[in-house]
Design a protein around this motif. Sequence first.
Motif, PDB file in Angstrom:
ATOM      1  N   ARG A 130      11.218 -11.058 -28.157  1.00  0.00           N
ATOM      2  CA  ARG A 130      12.078 -12.231 -28.385  1.00  0.00           C
ATOM      3  C   ARG A 130      11.479 -13.480 -27.764  1.00  0.00           C
ATOM      4  O   ARG A 130      11.665 -14.575 -28.254  1.00  0.00           O
ATOM      5  CB  ARG A 130      13.468 -11.982 -27.843  1.00  0.00           C
ATOM      6  N   GLY A 131      10.775 -13.324 -26.660  1.00  0.00           N
ATOM      7  CA  GLY A 131      10.136 -14.453 -25.987  1.00  0.00           C
ATOM      8  C   GLY A 131       9.040 -13.969 -25.062  1.00  0.00           C
ATOM      9  O   GLY A 131       8.880 -12.772 -24.823  1.00  0.00           O
ATOM     10  N   TRP A 132       8.294 -14.926 -24.540  1.00  0.00           N
ATOM     11  CA  TRP A 132       7.171 -14.615 -23.656  1.00  0.00           C
ATOM     12  C   TRP A 132       7.688 -14.589 -22.224  1.00  0.00           C
ATOM     13  O   TRP A 132       7.901 -15.609 -21.598  1.00  0.00           O
ATOM     14  CB  TRP A 132       6.101 -15.669 -23.842  1.00  0.00           C
ATOM     15  N   ASP A 133       7.903 -13.380 -21.713  1.00  0.00           N
ATOM     16  CA  ASP A 133       8.380 -13.210 -20.350  1.00  0.00           C
ATOM     17  C   ASP A 133       7.498 -12.179 -19.644  1.00  0.00           C
ATOM     18  O   ASP A 133       6.562 -11.626 -20.237  1.00  0.00           O
ATOM     19  CB  ASP A 133       9.865 -12.807 -20.321  1.00  0.00           C
TER      20      ASP A 133
ATOM     21  N   ASP B  90      -2.316 -19.825 -23.915  1.00  0.00           N
ATOM     22  CA  ASP B  90      -2.409 -19.581 -22.475  1.00  0.00           C
ATOM     23  C   ASP B  90      -1.146 -19.987 -21.713  1.00  0.00           C
ATOM     24  O   ASP B  90      -1.193 -20.221 -20.510  1.00  0.00           O
ATOM     25  CB  ASP B  90      -3.626 -20.289 -21.905  1.00  0.00           C
ATOM     26  N   GLN B  91      -0.007 -20.025 -22.397  1.00  0.00           N
ATOM     27  CA  GLN B  91       1.233 -20.417 -21.741  1.00  0.00           C
ATOM     28  C   GLN B  91       1.667 -19.388 -20.702  1.00  0.00           C
ATOM     29  O   GLN B  91       1.394 -18.204 -20.836  1.00  0.00           O
ATOM     30  CB  GLN B  91       2.337 -20.646 -22.766  1.00  0.00           C
ATOM     31  N   GLU B  92       2.315 -19.871 -19.660  1.00  0.00           N
ATOM     32  CA  GLU B  92       2.820 -19.004 -18.597  1.00  0.00           C
ATOM     33  C   GLU B  92       4.056 -18.265 -19.095  1.00  0.00           C
ATOM     34  O   GLU B  92       4.906 -18.855 -19.759  1.00  0.00           O
ATOM     35  CB  GLU B  92       3.194 -19.832 -17.370  1.00  0.00           C
ATOM     36  N   PRO B  93       4.185 -16.980 -18.774  1.00  0.00           N
ATOM     37  CA  PRO B  93       5.391 -16.249 -19.178  1.00  0.00           C
ATOM     38  C   PRO B  93       6.598 -16.710 -18.354  1.00  0.00           C
ATOM     39  O   PRO B  93       6.455 -17.099 -17.193  1.00  0.00           O
ATOM     40  CB  PRO B  93       5.049 -14.792 -18.888  1.00  0.00           C
ATOM     41  N   ARG B  94       7.752 -16.644 -18.962  1.00  0.00           N
ATOM     42  CA  ARG B  94       9.002 -16.981 -18.286  1.00  0.00           C
ATOM     43  C   ARG B  94       9.315 -15.868 -17.282  1.00  0.00           C
ATOM     44  O   ARG B  94       9.162 -14.692 -17.578  1.00  0.00           O
ATOM     45  CB  ARG B  94      10.107 -17.091 -19.338  1.00  0.00           C
ATOM     46  N   ARG B  95       9.762 -16.238 -16.094  1.00  0.00           N
ATOM     47  CA  ARG B  95      10.067 -15.239 -15.055  1.00  0.00           C
ATOM     48  C   ARG B  95      11.333 -14.458 -15.362  1.00  0.00           C
ATOM     49  O   ARG B  95      11.414 -13.276 -15.102  1.00  0.00           O
ATOM     50  CB  ARG B  95      10.183 -15.905 -13.697  1.00  0.00           C
TER      51      ARG B  95
END
Length: 66
Positions: free
Chosen positions: A29-32, A53-58
Amino acid sequence: MRCTHFIGFKGEEYHSAVKAFGPPHFIHRGWDLRAQREIADGDLIIFATGPHDQEPRRKSFNDINE
């Protein structure tokens, strides 16, 4: 085996990605952090939006909307 991961797809862009890369093995569903842990070396990661290269969501995304 190389797996394909689709991340953050919500609509018609999903169909375009399937045409370009084939059907995904996994849909996130998202980049976490959880999605990041599920990706192995050599896997193909396709983001619906944003840079590669986006940072994953915590905070984890939920699995489904009810």
